[in-house]
Each structure stands twice: as C-alpha cells, then as structure tokens.
Design a protein around this motif. Sequence first.
Motif, PDB file in Angstrom:
ATOM      1  N   HIS A 168      -2.722  21.210 -67.797  1.00 53.79           N
ATOM      2  CA  HIS A 168      -3.895  20.509 -67.351  1.00 53.79           C
ATOM      3  C   HIS A 168      -3.924  20.965 -65.648  1.00 53.79           C
ATOM      4  CE1 HIS A 168      -4.686  18.035 -70.766  1.00 53.79           C
ATOM      5  NE2 HIS A 168      -3.249  17.924 -70.861  1.00 53.79           N
ATOM      6  N   TYR A 169      -2.703  21.259 -65.265  1.00 55.13           N
ATOM      7  CA  TYR A 169      -2.858  21.529 -63.667  1.00 55.13           C
ATOM      8  C   TYR A 169      -2.198  22.840 -63.667  1.00 55.13           C
ATOM      9  CZ  TYR A 169      -3.859  16.653 -63.343  1.00 55.13           C
ATOM     10  OH  TYR A 169      -4.704  15.443 -63.438  1.00 55.13           O
ATOM     11  N   PRO A 170      -2.408  23.574 -62.521  1.00 55.26           N
ATOM     12  CA  PRO A 170      -1.680  24.726 -62.552  1.00 55.26           C
ATOM     13  C   PRO A 170      -0.334  24.728 -61.855  1.00 55.26           C
ATOM     14  CG  PRO A 170      -3.160  24.594 -60.391  1.00 55.26           C
ATOM     15  CD  PRO A 170      -3.418  23.555 -61.511  1.00 55.26           C
ATOM     16  N   PRO A 201     -10.795  31.876 -61.651  1.00 55.80           N
ATOM     17  CA  PRO A 201      -9.873  32.639 -61.164  1.00 55.80           C
ATOM     18  C   PRO A 201      -9.578  32.823 -59.694  1.00 55.80           C
ATOM     19  CG  PRO A 201     -11.005  33.558 -62.969  1.00 55.80           C
ATOM     20  CD  PRO A 201     -11.594  32.233 -62.581  1.00 55.80           C
ATOM     21  N   GLU A 202     -10.703  32.439 -58.901  1.00 63.19           N
ATOM     22  CA  GLU A 202     -10.770  32.707 -57.749  1.00 63.19           C
ATOM     23  C   GLU A 202     -10.048  31.721 -57.059  1.00 63.19           C
ATOM     24  OE1 GLU A 202     -14.462  30.603 -59.207  1.00 63.19           O
ATOM     25  OE2 GLU A 202     -13.724  32.503 -59.391  1.00 63.19           O
ATOM     26  N   ALA A 246      10.507  37.074 -60.232  1.00 63.69           N
ATOM     27  CA  ALA A 246       8.981  37.626 -60.831  1.00 63.69           C
ATOM     28  C   ALA A 246       8.422  36.250 -60.686  1.00 63.69           C
ATOM     29  CB  ALA A 246       9.171  37.922 -62.230  1.00 63.69           C
ATOM     30  N   VAL A 247       7.152  36.062 -59.983  1.00 64.87           N
ATOM     31  CA  VAL A 247       6.468  35.023 -59.749  1.00 64.87           C
ATOM     32  C   VAL A 247       5.254  34.973 -60.980  1.00 64.87           C
ATOM     33  CG1 VAL A 247       5.076  34.037 -58.190  1.00 64.87           C
ATOM     34  CG2 VAL A 247       6.929  35.071 -57.505  1.00 64.87           C
ATOM     35  N   THR A 248       5.216  33.880 -61.656  1.00 67.69           N
ATOM     36  CA  THR A 248       4.152  33.744 -62.632  1.00 67.69           C
ATOM     37  C   THR A 248       3.412  32.479 -62.133  1.00 67.69           C
ATOM     38  OG1 THR A 248       5.661  34.548 -64.371  1.00 67.69           O
ATOM     39  CG2 THR A 248       3.630  33.381 -65.074  1.00 67.69           C
ATOM     40  N   VAL A 249       2.084  32.665 -62.286  1.00 68.43           N
ATOM     41  CA  VAL A 249       1.163  31.463 -62.101  1.00 68.43           C
ATOM     42  C   VAL A 249       0.607  30.937 -63.312  1.00 68.43           C
ATOM     43  CG1 VAL A 249      -0.898  30.759 -60.837  1.00 68.43           C
ATOM     44  CG2 VAL A 249       0.489  32.414 -59.731  1.00 68.43           C
TER      45      VAL A 249
END
Length: 117
Positions: free
Chosen positions: A22-24, A44-45, A33-36
């Motif tokens: 529901h939230y990033p 996406p912006e 390794a960074v994952t969003v």
Amino acid sequence: MPMITLGQTTIAYTVEIRPRRHYPAIEMDAHKAVTVLVPPDWPPEQIEPLLHRKARWLLHHFETTQPVPVHPPKDFVSGAGFLLRGSSGSKSTHGPRASLVWCWTDDEVVPRFVEFR
C-alpha cells in the motif's frame, strides 16, 4: 538499472512493483543492493523524490553495511567439528572425506554423512 546520486555517492537501485503493498518501501541487502518496493498505482516519477527524502537513511546504511563474507565449502573429515542447529558436534568417519547431506523421511529431515573414498 537506474542510478541516483546522493551527495558524493552514486547508488544503483531496482524498482519492484508489489501488488500487496500500500506504501512504498526501500530495502538494502547485505551486498548493498538497493530495491525500491512500490504498489502498482505508485507513479514512477515519485521514486526519485522518495529516494532523496530517504537519502540520510540510505547513505548511513550504505556506508555502514559490511559485505557478507564468502566461506569456502567445508569438507567433513574424521573428527571435524561442525554446527548443527546451533550446537556443536563432531562426527568420526572411517573414510578420508565425508559430506553432510540432508535426508527426508516421512515426518522429519535428518542429517546424514556420506563418505567419499
């Protein structure tokens, strides 16, 4: 792979769309390794502004995270010690080398030693 520059540090990251989110969120593994992680309807912006808002957290964890050491596979030889479920033990074998294998029975998983001659 997208990259972002935060201060003097350039960080590569990946974006994963997770339908149940529901939230990033931002996660970093032991190899830096960074994952969003974003919900499907997240624009996406808004990913780069999110990373800029969390720049202090990212830089702190990026600098303090130590890489996981890579250990070579252990050969089990006669009298060698090993950890099994948090307790130490040793196994005496008759052959020059043995390996620990896991055997599945009907209701449990049991470690066994296989000798190589």
